[in-house]
Structures are given as C-alpha cells and as structure tokens.
Write an enzyme that holds these catalytic residues in place. Structure first.
Site, PDB file in Angstrom:
ATOM      1  CG  ASP A   1      83.685  37.225  12.608  1.00 41.81           C
ATOM      2  OD1 ASP A   1      83.292  37.960  13.535  1.00 41.81           O
ATOM      3  OD2 ASP A   1      84.706  37.480  11.933  1.00 41.81           O
TER       4      ASP A   1
ATOM      5  CG  MET B   1      92.186  35.924  19.946  1.00 47.32           C
ATOM      6  SD  MET B   1      90.482  36.187  20.510  1.00 47.32           S
ATOM      7  CE  MET B   1      89.799  34.569  20.188  1.00 47.32           C
TER       8      MET B   1
ATOM      9  CE  LYS C   1      85.030  25.263  16.401  1.00 48.84           C
ATOM     10  NZ  LYS C   1      86.205  25.056  17.257  1.00 48.84           N
TER      11      LYS C   1
END
Length: 519
Positions: A35, A172, A57
């Site tokens: 990723d 995050m 993504k």
C-alpha cells in the site's frame, strides 16, 4: 503445492529502515502486495518476474476492502506462490495483521510475521522527539486516532488513557486533532501540554508542526496540515528544539532522481542518503559486454597486441571494469602492458585502476579527454601505438585528434550502453505531483534514455513534465545534451565527479533554504 505468506513491516518510510529479514522476503517473493505507506523504492529489490499488487487508495478507485486483501493473499498462496504482504511501519500495530493471519491459518497456509520499525517511535525520532525521557516520560501509549469521533469514544477510554502514560502517540488522526485535544483537556491534561504532528516522517515530505492542546487545532487549520501524520502529546515534544537533527542535514526534504546504471548508482545513492536526501532510482541505461561478433573479434585482436602499445588511455570507470572482464575472458593479464604508459581521466577512473593493481597517471584539469593533450601533448610522437578501451557511445573527438597527430589508434569497444527503463507508475505520480525535486544526469546517454523512457510511459512532453525539478548534470557535455532535449540545466558540477555533483546539489539546497528563510 501451497505457497507461503510473509506479513512484513516495511518501516516508517525511509527505505533503509526496513529490517534485513524484511528485505530478504521482498527479494524472494513471487508476489508483493503493498500500500502507499510502503516506500516504493523497496519494490525495486523484487526478483525479476515477480508480481507487484497495489491495494492502497487511488483516485480512480476505492481502497480495496480488508476482506478482499485477506482473500487475495489466500488465493496467491494457494496457487503455490511466495507472497509478501508489505505494510508500512510494523504489521502488528494497527496493521490488521491479525485478520490476515487468521484467514491464512483457517486455510492451512503457512505464514510468518516479520516485525518492522513502527512509525509510532521512528517518526517522532526523525523530528527530534524521543517518546520517552528519564526526566519527562517513563511510559508510552500508542492509540488509534483514525476513527470518527463516535468510534473513538467507543475504542478509547478517555478517562483512563489521558493520564495513563507520560507520552501519548496517536496514529493518524490529523482530521480529528481538535476532538482529540478537547477530550484530553476534558479528562485532565493541562491545555498547555505540548503537542507535535509529524507528517510523512522519514520521507522527503517530512514536516512537523508543534503547539499545545489548546492551540494545535487552529495551527493545523492555518497551515493546512494534511495526513498522514503521527501525533505526539506530552512534555517530550519540548525536546525537539534541542534534538531535531534530520532537518539540519544538507539534502533534507529533497527527493532526487538517479538515472545512471544500477551497477554504478550505489555511490551516488549512498551519498544522497548520507546527506539526508531521498534518492529515487530509475536507471535508464545498463552496460553489457558487446553481443556483436565483429566487435568481440575486434576487441580480442586489440587485446592480443598489448605488448605493442605505448599509451593506454582509460576515460571511464566502465572502460576499466570491462577491460579487465575481457582480459579474464581471453585468459590474459595486465603484465603484457609493461611497455605502455597508462593514464586515467578523472580520480574515479584512476581509483578503479588502483583496485586492479594499476597505479595510473591521472590527468589534470577538467576530467575530460581534452586534458590528455594538456598533460601529454608534447610527449606524444607520430607512429606511437595507442589503445583506447571504451564504450560504443564514446566521443569520436579523442581518436580523431590522436590520428591527426600521426599516432596509430586502436579503439576497442569494451562495452555497450543499452537503454532500459521499466514501467514505473510511482515515478509518473511523483513527477505529476512535483515530488521529484532534482534529476541527476551523469552522461548524455542518461539524458536521452530518460526522455525516451518517459515518452514510452505516456508523457508526451518530458521536458515540460520535468520543468518543476532542478536538472543537475555532471559535466558540460551532459548539460549540452540536456539543453538540446529542452531541459533547463540549473545545477552543473564544477568537476566531472560524483563528489562534485553531490556538492553542487548541497549548494542548491542551501540556496533554496536561505530563500525560504529570508521570505
């Protein structure tokens, strides 16, 4: 036959921070599933023919669901492949490795979990923030900050977490920083508690913003500070002003494209890394022994006459290395050159000869063939025999001038330069987003072949696409080729050496830093 799955932590971003075992897994994997938090440079260590599968993504599609990723690993393994699931940081810290391993075990697929350096510790360290300190914090909590506020309230017991440890690290959570700060203040942390957000830590984009629980939300908003980032809460944040080190490195914050052949790129790559920059390797050429039978025969003939030469001029490191490869191939050694004077263009070429036991005469001045006449013009006599071990793209100037002086010149093509340049979606993305800050060229062939490679990958106007990057060339001939290709050369090494090229990059970085500071 069932394969095997390695669930590997890629580290926080800097490609050098992966473990040795993690790198071994990448090198032997048949498939690498990765990723965006895994440094794409790691994928260049994959074996030839291995498949890479991106599951992060992208603008053109949604993120692959975790269940789909789990099943993908199973399907690859059941087909007999060695699968590497490459995750940013450590796979066991909010990496959902348990879900992946559970399904693998259910299907009887062997797997290993290969720990990685977690961003929770390493990213603050690169910002000069130790997450523990004898006088400030003797304990640490690592907390998810990625969920929505209502989910955070379910997954986090704020009353207990807020003061459970000296340092709190939220993974995050940039978009939730206001809510996180509010909850920590509500449950007992003083509003003046120091806070830091470190974005893309250990990568070229690393950026840090500091404040307090009371004002950090507004600072993040004003700075338009975007994820991904690690949030550090606690007194250890105050150590940053004394301990920050990465930002002071000469090439910090700069991603530099290295285009030279992989066999030669290590020196430049290592120097960039040592100075705090992030090299991105995209070799556009490689050197090989000629496959043309006529050239091989000509080289064989030239090397069978070593005892007859009065001069041997080596103009590149490649010329040296392939000269000795040909000697070995033909069963000869250097003793036949007892009569010749051996000269090297530049210190790198001289050092390459030294490693083969030859102390060559180094040419003065700029490290180009023209220096030969500055040094030896008066000593070159008509009728003397000269050997030039060189590549197929070497300039014709030197043999032409030597022949004009009446010397007998034998050009032996020791190697050929062939274009390469595999499809690289990550490079295209970086170019599009301005993520390549400088492009280095060490020969004219690297210029022409990078332009050709980018066109093959769909960039119709490579010069325009690279207009936002600095163009750094090792010498005037390379710079001329770059200019003829439409590139704006802004960095030119004073000497045609890697050291000089790197020095020029550092000077450029210092100039840009001064401009920003003065603004």
């Amino acid at each position: 036959m069932t394969g095997k799955v390695f669930l590997v932590g890629a580290g926080p971003g800097d490609a050098r921070l992966i473990t040795i075992k993690g790198m071994d897994c990448i090198e032997k994997g048949d498939v690498v599933v990765y990723d965006r938090l895994a440094n794409p440079s790691l994928l260049k260590r994959m074996k030839h023919g291995a498949e890479k599968v991106y599951v992060g993504k992208r603008p053109d599609r949604h993120t692959m669901k975790q269940e789909e990723i789990n099943q993908l690993l199973v399907d690859f393994a059941l087909s007999g492949k060695v699968v590497v699931r490459l995750k940013g940081g450590d796979p066991t810290i909010f990496g959902r490795v348990g879900e992946e391993a559970e399904l693998l075990r259910k299907h009887g697929i062997p797997y290993e979990i290969v720990p990685g350096i977690t961003a929770a510790i390493s990213v603050p360290a690169y910002a000069g923030i130790p997450v523990t300190h004898r006088d400030l914090a003797s304990s640490l909590s690592i907390i998810t900050g990625h969920e929505s506020p209502d989910k955070l309230d379910v997954s986090i017991n704020w009353e207990k977490v807020t003061n459970a440890t000296g340092t709190l690290v939220f993974m995050m959570g940039v978009a939730k920083i206001g809510y996180i700060s509010k909850q920590l203040i509500t449950y007992g942390r003083p509003p003046e508690t120091p806070v830091a957000l470190v974005r893309w830590g250990t990568r070229a984009e690393q950026d840090t913003i500091t404040g307090t629980l009371e004002d950090i939300e507004e600072k993040v908003r004003v700075a338009n500070f975007q994820p991904p980032a690690v949030i550090v809460v606690g007194e250890v944040v105050n150590q940053r002003e004394q301990l920050k080190w990465a930002e002071s490195m000469p090439l910090f914050g700069k991603r530099i494209l290295v285009t030279r052949a992989r066999s030669q790129a290590s020196e430049l790559v290592n120097r960039i890394e040592d100075l705090g920059g992030e090299p991105y390797e995209f070799p556009v050429i490689e050197t090989v022994i000629p496959t043309n039978e006529e050239r091989l025969l000509h080289s064989k003939t030239a090397l069978e006459c070593l005892a007859e030469y009065d001069w041997v001029f080596f103009t590149s490191v490649n010329g040296v290395e392939y000269f000795f490869k040909h000697l070995e191939r033909l069963g000869k050694d250097i003793r036949s050159l007892h009569k010749a004077r051996i000269a090297a263009v530049g210190p790198a070429t001289k050092e390459a000869l030294r490693l083969h036991g030859i102390v060559a005469e180094e040419l003065p001045g700029s490290y180009q063939a023209e220096g030969m006449f500055e040094a030896y013009g008066d000593e070159m006599v008509a009728g003397q025999q000269v050997l030039l071990p060189r590549g197929d793209l070497a300039r014709t100037w030197l043999p032409q001038v030597l022949r004009e002086k009446g010397l007998s010149v034998t050009e032996a093509i020791m190697y050929e330069t062939v274009p390469i340049g595999e499809e690289d979606d990550e490079l295209l993305k970086l170019i599009e987003e301005g993520g390549i800050h400088a492009v280095t060229f060490t020969s004219s062939s690297t210029v022409t072949n990078l332009i050709a490679a980018l066109k093959r990958m769909g960039i119709t106007d490579p010069a325009q696409a690279l207009s936002g990057a600095e163009i750094a060339c090792i010498g005037p001939l390379t710079a001329r080729t770059a200019q003829e290709a439409g590139l704006n050369v802004t960095i030119l090494a004073e000497e045609a050496t890697i050291d000089s090229l790197v020095d020029s990059l550092c000077e450029w970085k210092a100039r840009t830093a001064n401009v920003v500071e003065n603004d």
